[in-house]
Motif scaffolding. Structure first.
Motif, PDB file in Angstrom:
ATOM      1  N   VAL A 104      79.121  37.311  11.278  1.00 16.29           N
ATOM      2  CA  VAL A 104      80.273  37.700  10.282  1.00 16.29           C
ATOM      3  C   VAL A 104      80.131  37.339   9.406  1.00 16.29           C
ATOM      4  CG1 VAL A 104      82.826  37.520  11.035  1.00 16.29           C
ATOM      5  CG2 VAL A 104      81.525  37.205  12.350  1.00 16.29           C
ATOM      6  N   CYS A 105      80.346  36.048   8.555  1.00 15.23           N
ATOM      7  CA  CYS A 105      80.984  35.436   7.228  1.00 15.23           C
ATOM      8  C   CYS A 105      79.909  34.665   7.034  1.00 15.23           C
ATOM      9  CB  CYS A 105      82.217  35.173   7.014  1.00 15.23           C
ATOM     10  SG  CYS A 105      82.888  33.628   7.840  1.00 15.23           S
ATOM     11  N   GLY A 106      79.882  33.530   6.093  1.00 14.47           N
ATOM     12  CA  GLY A 106      78.603  32.450   5.091  1.00 14.47           C
ATOM     13  C   GLY A 106      79.762  31.777   5.581  1.00 14.47           C
ATOM     14  N   ILE A 107      78.940  30.372   5.869  1.00 12.60           N
ATOM     15  CA  ILE A 107      79.927  29.251   5.527  1.00 12.60           C
ATOM     16  C   ILE A 107      79.477  28.496   4.361  1.00 12.60           C
ATOM     17  CG2 ILE A 107      79.688  27.132   6.708  1.00 12.60           C
ATOM     18  CD1 ILE A 107      81.301  28.959   8.595  1.00 12.60           C
ATOM     19  N   GLY A 108      80.454  27.887   4.167  1.00 13.63           N
ATOM     20  CA  GLY A 108      80.289  27.198   1.977  1.00 13.63           C
ATOM     21  C   GLY A 108      81.003  26.453   1.700  1.00 13.63           C
ATOM     22  N   LYS A 109      81.519  25.892   0.625  1.00 15.37           N
ATOM     23  CA  LYS A 109      82.071  25.191   0.830  1.00 15.37           C
ATOM     24  C   LYS A 109      83.968  26.201  -0.120  1.00 15.37           C
ATOM     25  CE  LYS A 109      83.828  22.260  -4.049  1.00 15.37           C
ATOM     26  NZ  LYS A 109      82.848  20.936  -4.858  1.00 15.37           N
ATOM     27  N   SER A 110      83.514  27.001  -0.465  1.00 16.76           N
ATOM     28  CA  SER A 110      84.362  28.638  -0.170  1.00 16.76           C
ATOM     29  C   SER A 110      85.735  28.684   0.647  1.00 16.76           C
ATOM     30  CB  SER A 110      83.803  29.732  -0.697  1.00 16.76           C
ATOM     31  OG  SER A 110      82.787  30.049  -0.058  1.00 16.76           O
ATOM     32  N   ASN A 111      85.206  28.329   1.611  1.00 19.18           N
ATOM     33  CA  ASN A 111      86.409  28.368   2.931  1.00 19.18           C
ATOM     34  C   ASN A 111      86.335  27.619   3.847  1.00 19.18           C
ATOM     35  OD1 ASN A 111      83.470  28.716   3.986  1.00 19.18           O
ATOM     36  ND2 ASN A 111      83.647  31.078   4.569  1.00 19.18           N
ATOM     37  N   PHE A 112      85.339  26.692   3.951  1.00 14.72           N
ATOM     38  CA  PHE A 112      85.174  25.253   4.768  1.00 14.72           C
ATOM     39  C   PHE A 112      85.379  23.969   3.904  1.00 14.72           C
ATOM     40  CE2 PHE A 112      84.110  28.372   8.194  1.00 14.72           C
ATOM     41  CZ  PHE A 112      84.810  27.869   9.090  1.00 14.72           C
ATOM     42  N   GLY A 113      85.480  23.954   2.791  1.00 18.56           N
ATOM     43  CA  GLY A 113      85.567  22.304   2.072  1.00 18.56           C
ATOM     44  C   GLY A 113      83.476  21.889   2.003  1.00 18.56           C
ATOM     45  N   ASN A 114      84.373  21.336   1.118  1.00 24.96           N
ATOM     46  CA  ASN A 114      83.021  19.936   1.142  1.00 24.96           C
ATOM     47  C   ASN A 114      82.631  20.032   2.623  1.00 24.96           C
ATOM     48  OD1 ASN A 114      83.494  19.113  -1.595  1.00 24.96           O
ATOM     49  ND2 ASN A 114      84.108  17.340  -0.637  1.00 24.96           N
ATOM     50  N   ALA A 115      83.192  19.932   3.600  1.00 22.14           N
ATOM     51  CA  ALA A 115      81.994  20.053   4.793  1.00 22.14           C
ATOM     52  C   ALA A 115      81.161  20.395   5.122  1.00 22.14           C
ATOM     53  CB  ALA A 115      83.592  19.850   6.151  1.00 22.14           C
ATOM     54  N   GLY A 116      82.016  22.576   4.471  1.00 20.15           N
ATOM     55  CA  GLY A 116      81.114  23.805   4.708  1.00 20.15           C
ATOM     56  C   GLY A 116      80.275  23.375   3.551  1.00 20.15           C
ATOM     57  N   ALA A 117      79.747  23.216   3.135  1.00 25.91           N
ATOM     58  CA  ALA A 117      78.661  23.026   1.806  1.00 25.91           C
ATOM     59  C   ALA A 117      77.742  21.798   2.512  1.00 25.91           C
ATOM     60  CB  ALA A 117      79.156  21.561   0.159  1.00 25.91           C
ATOM     61  N   MET A 118      78.223  21.094   3.141  1.00 26.66           N
ATOM     62  CA  MET A 118      76.603  20.138   3.967  1.00 26.66           C
ATOM     63  C   MET A 118      76.739  20.548   5.578  1.00 26.66           C
ATOM     64  SD  MET A 118      77.288  17.232   2.869  1.00 26.66           S
ATOM     65  CE  MET A 118      78.364  16.365   1.548  1.00 26.66           C
ATOM     66  N   LEU A 119      77.424  21.805   6.508  1.00 22.67           N
ATOM     67  CA  LEU A 119      76.915  22.164   7.083  1.00 22.67           C
ATOM     68  C   LEU A 119      76.014  23.577   6.603  1.00 22.67           C
ATOM     69  CD1 LEU A 119      80.420  23.154   9.356  1.00 22.67           C
ATOM     70  CD2 LEU A 119      78.788  21.694  10.197  1.00 22.67           C
ATOM     71  N   GLN A 120      76.370  24.034   5.930  1.00 24.79           N
ATOM     72  CA  GLN A 120      75.504  24.966   4.840  1.00 24.79           C
ATOM     73  C   GLN A 120      73.584  24.465   4.272  1.00 24.79           C
ATOM     74  OE1 GLN A 120      75.691  25.909   0.976  1.00 24.79           O
ATOM     75  NE2 GLN A 120      75.986  28.953   1.765  1.00 24.79           N
ATOM     76  N   ARG A 121      73.908  23.363   3.950  1.00 24.11           N
ATOM     77  CA  ARG A 121      72.527  22.831   4.157  1.00 24.11           C
ATOM     78  C   ARG A 121      71.979  22.426   5.220  1.00 24.11           C
ATOM     79  NH1 ARG A 121      75.393  20.547  -0.218  1.00 24.11           N
ATOM     80  NH2 ARG A 121      75.476  18.281   0.589  1.00 24.11           N
ATOM     81  N   ALA A 122      72.948  22.178   6.437  1.00 26.50           N
ATOM     82  CA  ALA A 122      72.305  22.047   7.529  1.00 26.50           C
ATOM     83  C   ALA A 122      71.675  23.089   8.154  1.00 26.50           C
ATOM     84  CB  ALA A 122      73.054  20.187   8.425  1.00 26.50           C
ATOM     85  N   GLY A 123      71.802  24.086   7.986  1.00 23.78           N
ATOM     86  CA  GLY A 123      71.258  25.094   8.359  1.00 23.78           C
ATOM     87  C   GLY A 123      72.471  25.654   9.418  1.00 23.78           C
ATOM     88  N   ALA A 125      74.882  28.230   8.329  1.00 22.20           N
ATOM     89  CA  ALA A 125      75.440  28.540   7.460  1.00 22.20           C
ATOM     90  C   ALA A 125      76.011  30.131   7.522  1.00 22.20           C
ATOM     91  CB  ALA A 125      73.884  29.320   6.149  1.00 22.20           C
ATOM     92  N   THR A 126      76.193  30.189   8.971  1.00 20.69           N
ATOM     93  CA  THR A 126      77.228  31.346   9.331  1.00 20.69           C
ATOM     94  C   THR A 126      78.208  31.538  10.588  1.00 20.69           C
ATOM     95  OG1 THR A 126      75.752  32.743  10.956  1.00 20.69           O
ATOM     96  CG2 THR A 126      75.738  33.325   8.947  1.00 20.69           C
ATOM     97  N   LEU A 127      79.033  31.444  10.090  1.00 22.71           N
ATOM     98  CA  LEU A 127      80.037  31.477  12.079  1.00 22.71           C
ATOM     99  C   LEU A 127      79.660  31.655  13.223  1.00 22.71           C
ATOM    100  CD1 LEU A 127      83.264  30.792  12.206  1.00 22.71           C
ATOM    101  CD2 LEU A 127      83.386  33.320  11.992  1.00 22.71           C
ATOM    102  N   GLY A 128      78.793  32.650  13.162  1.00 17.90           N
ATOM    103  CA  GLY A 128      78.250  32.583  14.188  1.00 17.90           C
ATOM    104  C   GLY A 128      77.707  31.387  14.665  1.00 17.90           C
ATOM    105  N   CYS A 129      76.862  31.210  13.647  1.00 20.05           N
ATOM    106  CA  CYS A 129      76.204  29.429  14.012  1.00 20.05           C
ATOM    107  C   CYS A 129      77.002  28.026  13.937  1.00 20.05           C
ATOM    108  CB  CYS A 129      74.903  29.430  12.721  1.00 20.05           C
ATOM    109  SG  CYS A 129      73.718  30.668  12.391  1.00 20.05           S
ATOM    110  N   LEU A 130      78.062  28.511  13.536  1.00 19.76           N
ATOM    111  CA  LEU A 130      78.611  26.879  14.013  1.00 19.76           C
ATOM    112  C   LEU A 130      79.663  27.635  14.905  1.00 19.76           C
ATOM    113  CD1 LEU A 130      79.823  25.037  12.907  1.00 19.76           C
ATOM    114  CD2 LEU A 130      82.000  26.086  11.497  1.00 19.76           C
ATOM    115  N   ALA A 131      80.245  28.128  15.663  1.00 20.30           N
ATOM    116  CA  ALA A 131      80.700  28.296  16.626  1.00 20.30           C
ATOM    117  C   ALA A 131      80.025  28.211  17.871  1.00 20.30           C
ATOM    118  CB  ALA A 131      81.008  30.082  16.612  1.00 20.30           C
TER     119      ALA A 131
END
Length: 721
Positions: A104-123, A125-131
């Motif tokens: 669906v969409c990317g994960i990053g600082k723009s939508n999940f703040g600083n936590a999103g940036a950390m998650l993106q670096r940890a792999g 990077a998408t809402l599907g992977c996070l779910a």
């Protein structure tokens, strides 16, 4: 729903999804209860539930109550647990639609703040992977501390709620936050259109509840909704404005547009519901000024309930919502269990909160305020700001009268809420001393009936304080109350003032609009003796009870210790049988001049009480009919011009009493009226009542005490927009 349903639909989920605390979860896992299905099986083995077993049963029962025929309402389950996420596990029907195959969409600082940036670096990077990761349990992520995890779950819960209520969709998320490698939709293509009318366009930007970003936008010249809508395409180019702010603005402006009604006004109930912002008062729009003022305490409590800041909750509960003499100090708030703040820090938090609240009420600036006020509620405050717009400071009484006029409210109703009203209008929590003693006055004292307002203070049991008050030109109850309300006098003005002000509590609940003072109620509260014991029905009755009543009055009032004896043995008798001062002095083991001086003082006392009506110094309450008889006697004595024979004749004719009966009372009557024992002089003049000494009025508080007459400073109570 039953546990079998849980086993069918949720049995494979790890027990961490129940969000039990770490100790309980570890205890259950050591027993082999790794999943919900295994947990149910393990609980079935318990004959007597263990501590962790009881906690697990409660969680399962809570989960069962939110299971529907097809889906599970995890939002309600989490809310029941106060959104405490002890484990990095989370799933729900809304998130289950997103998988690595449907990212669906990317994960990053723009939508999940600083936590999103950390998650993106940890792999992740998408809402599907996070779910998927949340369903199976996320591992530790470098850079993610407890605060970032808390912020992450807060963001996810909001996203789930927005998905459920249709505020966002997979398509919107995909367009706003494209996956890595995709070409993002251009800002021109994504430029939204807002269907907002002129009234909505004129609203202050603060109604969007953007936090500190509101001041950033104002610094760039964007102050209204209309200006924000017109400049939307270029917002991301402004310093300090990021994608998260723009996204929130877009959502809130769309909500605002959808909440417009036919005449162009905004249905704030619909808007606040969509934005998840509490709308106060919860009871609805106040119908008039009386209901507005009466509901203020409820609104204060509601604000405290809606805020997340524990210190602000304490400030509202223990300071803003209480009368000055019941209010906690700044130090007490700062040292409350769980709080460790200096007095100055608490003061700063309180001052900032009041500043934000005034901005919300007067200017629709909710940038730092987490609740929203109904326009009709805020309208009363704006009307007050307009009413006092030309003044930097006013007196307490002028404020009270002005508010009663502009709000069309009974002045008596304002009393209980005046401290909070003044707090809002000054931006400072006034102390009981700086606010004055007027705030402690009961409602009955604000609109005294004429019969009560003109009541001489001499009729109240306030002792020698009456002379001090009269010396400052305060002779009636109405004048006394006005002096307290205006701050001319206070408890700090002196001991007599303090005693008299405190005595007013004896009148509370005993003032009637028609009859004035409820004397039975008042005398019962003060425990005051009433003299004579019975009502004076006729002049004959008056003459019979005269000497016993005056003897008892002297026993209670007691200007000097021997007064009752001197009066009974000497003053009340005709000269033919009266004991001499020397003879009485020998009986009392004292000196003749001492007896004479005591007799003079007791006659001055009786004259001031009975002729001057000064019951304050009497220590008793003298019946009206008894005092009326004394007034008639004084009038007859005045008509006789000091001639006792004429006085006796006039009185006998007026009262229709036997002259012999009058002869027995004549020594007492003449002595009280003149201040001299009967037949000591050939001709008499009436004893003059003591003249109150005229002095310069006292200030409310001596300068070294640090308190001043009440002046309400209004410099911060101004409409800015």
């Amino acid at each position: 729903m039953s546990f079998p349903y849980l086993l069918t639909r949720l049995g494979e989920l790890k027990i961490e999804h129940l969000q039990l605390d770490e100790l309980t979860t570890d205890a259950l896992r050591r027993r082999g209860a790794m999943s919900i299905a295994l947990l149910v099986a393990e609980l079935g083995k318990e004959r007597y539930p263990t501590k962790e077993g009881l906690a697990a049963i409660a969680a399962l029962e809570g989960l069962a109550t939110v299971c529907g025929p097809r889906d599970v309402d995890w939002l309600t389950y989490w809310a029941g647990n106060d959104h405490r996420f002890h484990h990095r596990f989370l799933t729900c029907p809304e998130l289950e639609e997103f998988t690595p195959e449907n990212p669906v969409c990317g994960i990053g600082k723009s939508n999940f703040g600083n936590a999103g940036a950390m998650l993106q670096r940890a792999g992740y990077a998408t809402l599907g992977c996070l779910a998927k990761g949340l369903r199976e349990g996320l591992p530790e992520v470098p850079g993610m501390g407890a605060k970032k995890w808390s912020e992450l779950f807060e963001t996810i819960v909001k996203l789930i709620r927005d998905l459920r209520e249709g505020r966002v969709s997979a398509e919107i998320l995909s367009a706003r936050f494209p996956l890595a490698g995709q070409v993002p939709i251009s800002e021109v293509e994504f430029q939204p259109t807002f269907d907002i009318g002129e009234r909505a366009r004129a609203l202050h930007l603060g109604v969007l509840h953007l936090g500190s970003k509101t001041s950033t936008l104002e610094a760039h010249g964007i102050r209204t909704i209309g200006q924000a809508a017109d400049a939307f395409q270029s917002l991301l180019s402004l310093a300090g404005i990021g994608r998260a702010t723009v996204n929130m603005m877009e959502t809130r402006i769309h909500l605002l547009a959808g909440a417009q009604v036919e005449n162009g006004d905004v249905d704030w109930g619909r808007y606040c519901y969509g934005a998840g912002i509490p709308l106060l008062p919860e009871a609805g729009d106040p119908a008039d000024g009386n209901s507005f003022v009466a509901g203020l305490s409820d609104v204060i409590a509601e604000i405290g309930q809606k805020l997340d800041d524990d210190v602000l909750k304490l400030i509202i509960d223990r300071r803003l919502s209480r009368l000055p003499h019941l209010r906690a100090t700044l130090e007490e708030v700062g040292t409350t269990d769980g709080v460790n703040l200096t007095r100055e820090r608490v003061r700063q938090i309180e001052s900032r909160f009041l500043k934000w609240m005034v901005a919300a009420l007067l200017d629709d600036d909710y940038s730092n305020f987490d609740v929203h006020f109904r326009p009709s509620f805020a309208g009363f405050w704006r009307a007050a700001a307009d009413r006092f717009s030309g003044a930097d400071e006013i007196s307490n009484s002028a404020l009270l009268d002005g508010l009663a006029e502009v709000w069309q409210v009974d002045a008596a109703l304002l009393t209980d809420h005046l401290p909070f009203i003044i707090t809002i209008m000054t931006g400072d929590v006034p102390s009981g001393r700086s606010l004055g003693d007027g705030v402690r006055l009961g409602k009955e004292f604000l609109n005294l009936p004429v019969t009560t307002a003109t009541l001489p203070l001499r009729r109240l049991q306030i002792g020698k304080a009456v002379r001090t008050l009269e010396g400052h030109g305060i002779a009636t109850l109405g004048q006394f109350v006005d002096a307290i309300r205006t701050g001319s006098i206070s408890r700090a003005s002196g001991s007599h003032f303090r005693a008299a002000i405190d005595h007013l509590t004896c009148l509370e609940g005993g003032i009637d609009d028609v009859t004035g003072i409820d004397w039975d109620n008042y005398l019962a509260k003060t425990g005051t003796t009433v003299l004579p014991d019975e009502r004076t029905g006729t002049p004959q009755t008056f003459l019979q009870m005269l000497n016993p009543a005056l003897t008892k009055l002297l026993e209670i009032g007691n200007p000097v210790g021997r007064s009752p004896i001197i009066f009974a043995r000497r003053t009340s008798h005709p000269v033919e049988v009266r004991i001499t001062t020397e003879g009485l002095a020998r009986e009392l083991n004292t000196h003749g001049p001492t007896v004479k001086r005591a007799e003079t003082e007791l006659l001055q006392f009786l004259n001031e009480v009975l002729i001057g009506g000064n019951l304050a110094i009497a220590g008793v309450h003298v019946r009206e009919d008894f005092l009326s008889m004394w007034k008639e006697a004084a009038d007859c004595f005045g008509e006789a011009d000091g001639d006792v024979a004429r006085f006796k004749a006039n009185l006998a004719s007026r009262w229709l009493v036997d002259r012999e009966e009058l002869d027995r009372a004549l020594p007492t009557l003449v002595a009280v009226l003149t201040g001299y024992p009967y037949k000591r002089l050939g001709r008499y003049t009436k004893l003059q009542a003591p003249i109150a000494q005229v002095v310069v009025p006292l200030p409310s508080v001596p300068s070294d005490v640090g308190d001043v007459p009440v002046r309400i400073m209004l410099r911060g109570f101004r409409r800015q927009h």
